[in-house]
Design a protein around this motif. Sequence first.
Motif, PDB file in Angstrom:
ATOM      1  N   ALA A  36     -15.581  33.697   5.358  1.00  0.00           N
ATOM      2  CA  ALA A  36     -14.641  32.570   5.421  1.00  0.00           C
ATOM      3  C   ALA A  36     -14.323  32.037   4.029  1.00  0.00           C
ATOM      4  O   ALA A  36     -13.205  31.566   3.774  1.00  0.00           O
ATOM      5  CB  ALA A  36     -15.221  31.450   6.280  1.00  0.00           C
ATOM      6  N   PHE A  37     -15.275  32.141   3.116  1.00  0.00           N
ATOM      7  CA  PHE A  37     -15.090  31.619   1.764  1.00  0.00           C
ATOM      8  C   PHE A  37     -14.575  32.677   0.784  1.00  0.00           C
ATOM      9  O   PHE A  37     -14.573  32.454  -0.420  1.00  0.00           O
ATOM     10  CB  PHE A  37     -16.392  31.015   1.251  1.00  0.00           C
ATOM     11  CG  PHE A  37     -16.723  29.698   1.889  1.00  0.00           C
ATOM     12  CD1 PHE A  37     -15.865  28.612   1.766  1.00  0.00           C
ATOM     13  CD2 PHE A  37     -17.886  29.530   2.627  1.00  0.00           C
ATOM     14  CE1 PHE A  37     -16.160  27.391   2.356  1.00  0.00           C
ATOM     15  CE2 PHE A  37     -18.199  28.309   3.217  1.00  0.00           C
ATOM     16  CZ  PHE A  37     -17.327  27.239   3.080  1.00  0.00           C
ATOM     17  N   GLY A  38     -14.150  33.822   1.302  1.00  0.00           N
ATOM     18  CA  GLY A  38     -13.476  34.794   0.451  1.00  0.00           C
ATOM     19  C   GLY A  38     -14.312  35.944  -0.043  1.00  0.00           C
ATOM     20  O   GLY A  38     -13.810  36.811  -0.759  1.00  0.00           O
ATOM     21  N   ALA A  39     -15.602  35.983   0.315  1.00  0.00           N
ATOM     22  CA  ALA A  39     -16.438  37.132  -0.045  1.00  0.00           C
ATOM     23  C   ALA A  39     -16.221  38.238   0.980  1.00  0.00           C
ATOM     24  O   ALA A  39     -15.559  38.039   2.008  1.00  0.00           O
ATOM     25  CB  ALA A  39     -17.906  36.721  -0.112  1.00  0.00           C
ATOM     26  N   ASN A  40     -16.782  39.388   0.726  1.00  0.00           N
ATOM     27  CA  ASN A  40     -16.635  40.515   1.654  1.00  0.00           C
ATOM     28  C   ASN A  40     -17.995  41.158   1.894  1.00  0.00           C
ATOM     29  O   ASN A  40     -18.239  42.294   1.493  1.00  0.00           O
ATOM     30  CB  ASN A  40     -15.640  41.543   1.103  1.00  0.00           C
ATOM     31  CG  ASN A  40     -15.224  42.555   2.165  1.00  0.00           C
ATOM     32  OD1 ASN A  40     -15.168  42.223   3.347  1.00  0.00           O
ATOM     33  ND2 ASN A  40     -14.955  43.774   1.749  1.00  0.00           N
ATOM     34  N   THR A  58     -15.373  42.148  18.736  1.00  0.00           N
ATOM     35  CA  THR A  58     -14.065  41.489  18.808  1.00  0.00           C
ATOM     36  C   THR A  58     -14.010  40.290  17.884  1.00  0.00           C
ATOM     37  O   THR A  58     -13.019  40.081  17.159  1.00  0.00           O
ATOM     38  CB  THR A  58     -13.775  41.054  20.252  1.00  0.00           C
ATOM     39  OG1 THR A  58     -13.744  42.217  21.096  1.00  0.00           O
ATOM     40  CG2 THR A  58     -12.437  40.336  20.357  1.00  0.00           C
ATOM     41  N   LYS A  59     -15.088  39.487  17.893  1.00  0.00           N
ATOM     42  CA  LYS A  59     -15.121  38.294  17.037  1.00  0.00           C
ATOM     43  C   LYS A  59     -15.110  38.679  15.563  1.00  0.00           C
ATOM     44  O   LYS A  59     -14.409  38.065  14.755  1.00  0.00           O
ATOM     45  CB  LYS A  59     -16.380  37.471  17.342  1.00  0.00           C
ATOM     46  CG  LYS A  59     -16.455  36.900  18.756  1.00  0.00           C
ATOM     47  CD  LYS A  59     -15.494  35.761  18.968  1.00  0.00           C
ATOM     48  CE  LYS A  59     -15.748  35.093  20.309  1.00  0.00           C
ATOM     49  NZ  LYS A  59     -14.773  34.007  20.585  1.00  0.00           N
ATOM     50  N   TRP A  63     -12.191  37.915  12.683  1.00  0.00           N
ATOM     51  CA  TRP A  63     -12.554  37.212  11.455  1.00  0.00           C
ATOM     52  C   TRP A  63     -12.369  38.104  10.229  1.00  0.00           C
ATOM     53  O   TRP A  63     -12.689  37.704   9.124  1.00  0.00           O
ATOM     54  CB  TRP A  63     -13.998  36.736  11.557  1.00  0.00           C
ATOM     55  CG  TRP A  63     -14.367  35.540  10.745  1.00  0.00           C
ATOM     56  CD1 TRP A  63     -15.273  35.491   9.726  1.00  0.00           C
ATOM     57  CD2 TRP A  63     -13.885  34.189  10.864  1.00  0.00           C
ATOM     58  NE1 TRP A  63     -15.394  34.222   9.217  1.00  0.00           N
ATOM     59  CE2 TRP A  63     -14.547  33.398   9.906  1.00  0.00           C
ATOM     60  CE3 TRP A  63     -12.961  33.583  11.720  1.00  0.00           C
ATOM     61  CZ2 TRP A  63     -14.311  32.033   9.755  1.00  0.00           C
ATOM     62  CZ3 TRP A  63     -12.725  32.223  11.579  1.00  0.00           C
ATOM     63  CH2 TRP A  63     -13.383  31.466  10.610  1.00  0.00           C
ATOM     64  N   GLN A  64     -11.894  39.325  10.459  1.00  0.00           N
ATOM     65  CA  GLN A  64     -11.650  40.325   9.413  1.00  0.00           C
ATOM     66  C   GLN A  64     -12.929  40.725   8.674  1.00  0.00           C
ATOM     67  O   GLN A  64     -12.913  41.009   7.475  1.00  0.00           O
ATOM     68  CB  GLN A  64     -10.581  39.841   8.423  1.00  0.00           C
ATOM     69  CG  GLN A  64      -9.233  39.598   9.088  1.00  0.00           C
ATOM     70  CD  GLN A  64      -8.143  39.206   8.108  1.00  0.00           C
ATOM     71  OE1 GLN A  64      -8.417  38.644   7.054  1.00  0.00           O
ATOM     72  NE2 GLN A  64      -6.906  39.510   8.456  1.00  0.00           N
ATOM     73  N   MET A  65     -14.024  40.763   9.418  1.00  0.00           N
ATOM     74  CA  MET A  65     -15.287  41.258   8.880  1.00  0.00           C
ATOM     75  C   MET A  65     -15.361  42.766   9.097  1.00  0.00           C
ATOM     76  O   MET A  65     -14.946  43.276  10.130  1.00  0.00           O
ATOM     77  CB  MET A  65     -16.480  40.578   9.567  1.00  0.00           C
ATOM     78  CG  MET A  65     -16.576  39.088   9.317  1.00  0.00           C
ATOM     79  SD  MET A  65     -17.890  38.304  10.297  1.00  0.00           S
ATOM     80  CE  MET A  65     -19.363  38.963   9.494  1.00  0.00           C
ATOM     81  N   GLU A 277     -15.348  29.071  14.498  1.00  0.00           N
ATOM     82  CA  GLU A 277     -14.368  30.154  14.602  1.00  0.00           C
ATOM     83  C   GLU A 277     -12.974  29.688  14.206  1.00  0.00           C
ATOM     84  O   GLU A 277     -12.002  30.438  14.319  1.00  0.00           O
ATOM     85  CB  GLU A 277     -14.359  30.709  16.028  1.00  0.00           C
ATOM     86  CG  GLU A 277     -15.686  31.343  16.432  1.00  0.00           C
ATOM     87  CD  GLU A 277     -15.663  31.930  17.829  1.00  0.00           C
ATOM     88  OE1 GLU A 277     -14.634  32.541  18.194  1.00  0.00           O
ATOM     89  OE2 GLU A 277     -16.654  31.761  18.565  1.00  0.00           O
ATOM     90  N   ASP A 278     -12.879  28.464  13.714  1.00  0.00           N
ATOM     91  CA  ASP A 278     -11.602  27.894  13.285  1.00  0.00           C
ATOM     92  C   ASP A 278     -11.532  27.924  11.758  1.00  0.00           C
ATOM     93  O   ASP A 278     -12.285  27.217  11.088  1.00  0.00           O
ATOM     94  CB  ASP A 278     -11.480  26.455  13.786  1.00  0.00           C
ATOM     95  CG  ASP A 278     -10.119  25.838  13.476  1.00  0.00           C
ATOM     96  OD1 ASP A 278      -9.321  26.474  12.761  1.00  0.00           O
ATOM     97  OD2 ASP A 278      -9.871  24.715  13.954  1.00  0.00           O
ATOM     98  N   PRO A 279     -10.635  28.730  11.172  1.00  0.00           N
ATOM     99  CA  PRO A 279     -10.527  28.793   9.708  1.00  0.00           C
ATOM    100  C   PRO A 279     -10.266  27.430   9.067  1.00  0.00           C
ATOM    101  O   PRO A 279     -10.645  27.210   7.912  1.00  0.00           O
ATOM    102  CB  PRO A 279      -9.346  29.746   9.479  1.00  0.00           C
ATOM    103  CG  PRO A 279      -9.246  30.556  10.725  1.00  0.00           C
ATOM    104  CD  PRO A 279      -9.677  29.639  11.838  1.00  0.00           C
TER     105      PRO A 279
END
Length: 291
Positions: A36-40, A58-59, A63-65, A277-279
């Motif tokens: 969420a804070f921009g790390a990968n 799915t989650k 969340w683009q993980m 789950e809310d950005p």
Amino acid sequence: MAKNIVIFGEVLWDIFPDNDRKLGGAPFNVAWHLKAFGANPLLISRIGTDDLGAAIQTKMQAWQMTLAGLQIDKIHPTGTVQVTLEKGQPQYEITADCAYDFIDSQQFPILEDKFWLYHGSLALRNAVSQASFRVLQQRADQIFFDVNLRQPWWTLETIASALAASQYVKLNTEELPLLTPEFFSTNLAIDHLLNQNSLRHIILTAGEAGASLYTQGDRQQISPPKNTTVVDTVGAGDAFCSICLLGLMNDWPSVLTLERAQAFASAIVRIRGAVSEDPRFYQPFIQAWRL
């Protein structure tokens, strides 16, 4: 944030008394926040072929993980924890022999030559996952150990071994005396850990009393905001850890890192469960910290 970070351990569902399900597992929570804070971060964990496992995939995708480190177990179920709250404090009944107990090092994705490793205690309870963890431990450049003692799922020998290989550790004021019962003083216990291991930093959290950062010959302390509304404290320590990692990756000054970690943990206790789950939940911090 050029540093590569690998997160090892459990992903599971926290199930509350009204059967409400929330994503959980300390390593998963940390990976979720970092994303969420921009790390990968690369989360290395394991789920079952059941509906709970599918829901985690799915989650994570939403969340683009990355799913590169998420293994599928055809025998063991996805992890679950029954959570009850006593005066706002969570009590955990952790299911045994879950998929994350059987993480397979042969299924690891290709790893970078240098990476930071974050892990907790729970996924070390089983010999299979513990052996896979040792593979990562030997390759990691820096190790951050988040001590999460959950009875009866830990041994002093396992924790001591993990401490000896770590440069950074986070634990709370209830866990410290369990690991150093021979010391009646917090400062003596901390000094013992710093002198006996490769540790550079010890972060000691104390709930409403705040947190302290100990290094050789130095201590820095911060206090939480007053009058914080608490829904539950599930995942508060994981939230704190995620910002400590973020601070290390971004070279923030230590006191600033502690203050930001405390502020974020104080926000997490205002919601149910360990992650949002809310950005939009993360946006005020992203803007204030200029991430």
